[in-house]
Design a protein around this motif. Sequence first.
Motif, mmCIF file in Angstrom:
data_model
loop_
_atom_site.group_PDB
_atom_site.id
_atom_site.type_symbol
_atom_site.label_atom_id
_atom_site.label_comp_id
_atom_site.label_asym_id
_atom_site.label_seq_id
_atom_site.Cartn_x
_atom_site.Cartn_y
_atom_site.Cartn_z
ATOM 1 N N ASN A 1 0.830 -1.205 0.000
ATOM 2 C CA ASN A 1 0.000 0.000 0.000
ATOM 3 C C ASN A 1 0.870 1.262 0.000
ATOM 4 O O ASN A 1 2.006 1.246 0.470
ATOM 5 C CB ASN A 1 -0.905 0.026 1.236
ATOM 6 C CG ASN A 1 -1.991 -1.013 1.150
ATOM 7 O OD1 ASN A 1 -2.698 -1.102 0.157
ATOM 8 N ND2 ASN A 1 -2.116 -1.818 2.189
ATOM 9 N N SER B 1 0.604 3.754 1.892
ATOM 10 C CA SER B 1 0.937 4.135 3.268
ATOM 11 C C SER B 1 2.257 3.501 3.710
ATOM 12 O O SER B 1 3.034 4.111 4.436
ATOM 13 C CB SER B 1 -0.197 3.744 4.219
ATOM 14 O OG SER B 1 -0.447 2.348 4.149
ATOM 15 N N ARG B 2 2.534 2.291 3.244
ATOM 16 C CA ARG B 2 3.784 1.611 3.605
ATOM 17 C C ARG B 2 4.977 2.260 2.899
ATOM 18 O O ARG B 2 6.046 2.414 3.479
ATOM 19 C CB ARG B 2 3.683 0.129 3.248
ATOM 20 C CG ARG B 2 4.803 -0.719 3.822
ATOM 21 C CD ARG B 2 4.652 -0.864 5.332
ATOM 22 N NE ARG B 2 5.815 -1.446 5.942
ATOM 23 C CZ ARG B 2 5.978 -2.747 6.174
ATOM 24 N NH1 ARG B 2 5.031 -3.586 5.841
ATOM 25 N NH2 ARG B 2 7.068 -3.186 6.742
ATOM 26 N N GLU C 1 5.115 5.374 2.026
ATOM 27 C CA GLU C 1 5.281 6.660 2.723
ATOM 28 C C GLU C 1 6.122 6.476 3.982
ATOM 29 O O GLU C 1 7.010 7.272 4.280
ATOM 30 C CB GLU C 1 3.907 7.235 3.069
ATOM 31 C CG GLU C 1 3.932 8.497 3.887
ATOM 32 C CD GLU C 1 4.374 9.738 3.115
ATOM 33 O OE1 GLU C 1 4.816 10.689 3.779
ATOM 34 O OE2 GLU C 1 4.296 9.765 1.880
ATOM 35 N N LYS C 2 5.852 5.418 4.722
ATOM 36 C CA LYS C 2 6.519 5.163 6.000
ATOM 37 C C LYS C 2 7.966 4.704 5.828
ATOM 38 O O LYS C 2 8.844 5.099 6.594
ATOM 39 C CB LYS C 2 5.721 4.094 6.757
ATOM 40 C CG LYS C 2 6.292 3.689 8.077
ATOM 41 C CD LYS C 2 5.439 2.611 8.707
ATOM 42 C CE LYS C 2 6.122 2.026 9.920
ATOM 43 N NZ LYS C 2 5.442 0.845 10.421
ATOM 44 N N ASN D 1 -4.056 2.518 -1.072
ATOM 45 C CA ASN D 1 -4.478 2.751 0.310
ATOM 46 C C ASN D 1 -3.446 3.614 1.015
ATOM 47 O O ASN D 1 -2.269 3.285 1.033
ATOM 48 C CB ASN D 1 -4.644 1.427 1.061
ATOM 49 C CG ASN D 1 -5.724 0.558 0.468
ATOM 50 O OD1 ASN D 1 -6.622 1.050 -0.201
ATOM 51 N ND2 ASN D 1 -5.641 -0.728 0.697
ATOM 52 N N GLY D 2 -3.895 4.725 1.583
ATOM 53 C CA GLY D 2 -2.993 5.638 2.268
ATOM 54 C C GLY D 2 -2.665 6.831 1.388
ATOM 55 O O GLY D 2 -3.228 7.006 0.306
ATOM 56 N N THR D 3 -1.740 7.648 1.864
ATOM 57 C CA THR D 3 -1.336 8.841 1.111
ATOM 58 C C THR D 3 0.169 8.810 0.894
ATOM 59 O O THR D 3 0.903 8.151 1.629
ATOM 60 C CB THR D 3 -1.716 10.131 1.859
ATOM 61 O OG1 THR D 3 -1.070 10.121 3.136
ATOM 62 C CG2 THR D 3 -3.208 10.256 2.039
#
Length: 77
Positions: free
Chosen positions: A7, A9-10, A12-13, A44-46
Motif C-alpha cells: 500500500n 501508506s507503507r 510513505e513510511k 491505500n494511504g497517502t
Amino acid sequence: TEYAVVNLSRLEKEFEAGATVTPEVLLAKRIINSPKDGVKILGNGTLSKALTVHASKFSMTAQAAIEAAGGTTFTLD
C-alpha cells in the motif's frame, strides 16, 4: 496470478523522498516476504514524497497518487 501487495501508506513510511522502490528493495527491507508472481502497488494511504516505483501492477489510484506527488511509475514485465 498472485501478487505481493504493498500500500502507498507503507511506501510513505519506509522510504525517503527521491528513493527508488523495486521488488528487490521491498524484499530486502522485509516489506514483502516473497515477490510471488510480481508486486502490485495499491492506493491505500497517502504519499507526500516523490518516489520512483517499479512494480508489476499499479492500481489506478496508486499510480495517480505517485505521479501527483512528483514520482514516477514503471511497469515491469
